[in-house]
Design an enzyme around this catalytic site. Structure first.
Site, short mmCIF file in Angstrom:
data_model
loop_
_atom_site.label_atom_id
_atom_site.label_comp_id
_atom_site.label_asym_id
_atom_site.label_seq_id
_atom_site.Cartn_x
_atom_site.Cartn_y
_atom_site.Cartn_z
N ASN A 44 -46.89 -74.89 39.10
CA ASN A 44 -46.12 -73.97 38.66
C ASN A 44 -46.82 -72.72 38.46
O ASN A 44 -47.88 -72.56 38.22
CB ASN A 44 -45.31 -74.54 37.10
CG ASN A 44 -46.47 -74.79 36.08
OD1 ASN A 44 -47.60 -75.45 36.48
ND2 ASN A 44 -46.37 -74.39 35.06
N GLU A 46 -45.58 -69.24 36.30
CA GLU A 46 -44.68 -68.76 35.41
C GLU A 46 -44.99 -67.02 35.36
O GLU A 46 -45.84 -66.77 36.19
CB GLU A 46 -45.31 -68.94 34.12
CG GLU A 46 -45.16 -70.41 33.67
CD GLU A 46 -45.63 -70.78 32.24
OE1 GLU A 46 -45.40 -71.87 31.89
OE2 GLU A 46 -46.32 -70.05 31.49
N GLU A 57 -42.60 -78.55 41.93
CA GLU A 57 -42.12 -79.07 43.04
C GLU A 57 -41.42 -78.32 44.16
O GLU A 57 -41.80 -78.41 45.24
CB GLU A 57 -40.76 -79.99 42.41
CG GLU A 57 -41.50 -81.06 41.44
CD GLU A 57 -41.59 -80.83 40.11
OE1 GLU A 57 -41.52 -81.44 39.14
OE2 GLU A 57 -41.43 -79.63 39.73
N CYS A 88 -37.77 -81.44 36.53
CA CYS A 88 -36.35 -81.04 35.85
C CYS A 88 -35.14 -81.12 36.65
O CYS A 88 -35.16 -81.50 37.91
CB CYS A 88 -36.76 -79.54 35.50
SG CYS A 88 -36.33 -78.33 36.85
N CYS A 91 -35.24 -79.18 39.89
CA CYS A 91 -36.27 -79.60 40.97
C CYS A 91 -35.64 -81.09 41.70
O CYS A 91 -35.89 -81.27 42.80
CB CYS A 91 -37.31 -79.71 40.21
SG CYS A 91 -38.11 -78.18 40.03
#
Length: 137
Positions: A44, A46, A57, A88, A91
């Site tokens: 990830n 951010e 993902e 999530c 994803c």
């Protein structure tokens, strides 16, 4: 040689170690076993403008596409804590684009036990590319 879950876990953890998560402090890694037999990983990333970040993902999916893979055979997701870190909703749909309802997703909070589920279990009655008419490019 078949790729093992241990290898997928290691790749996801190596990616998670590179995550850029200064705002949430919640680093996630993902590793895909693709149809070409290779592992593609992502983390990830951010951003101060929150909606502009990337989950692990789709980062792994992008690496797969760039590397020449076409289909997700299995995906391993790692994150902190004991609770399995599942993809999530967005994803899950991204995984659906390159996987099938039978694609196995292993979600792991690294201090606990992993959860193994099919995409169908995580995203029932999903909409996938096969519902759209073929297009000539």
């Amino acid at each position: 040689m078949a790729v093992t879950d241990a290898e997928l876990f290691d790749a996801a953890e190596a990616a998670r170690a590179r995550a850029h998560a200064p705002y949430s402090g919640f680093s996630v890694g993902a590793a895909i076993l693709a149809d070409d037999g290779r592992i593609y990983a992502g983390c990830n990333v951010e951003n101060a403008a929150y909606p502009l970040g990337n989950c692990a993902e789709p980062s792994a999916i992008s690496a797969m596409v760039m590397g020449g893979g076409h289909r997700i055979m299995r995906i391993y997701v790692t994150g902190p804590g004991q609770t399995p870190v599942t993809p999530c909703g967005g994803c899950r749909q991204r995984i659906r684009e390159f996987g099938t309802p039978e694609t196995v997703i292993v979600s792991h909070g690294v201090e606990g036990r992993p959860l193994e589920a099919t995409l169908e279990q995580l995203l029932p009655h999903s909409f996938g590319p096969e519902f759209l008419p073929p297009r000539e490019i």
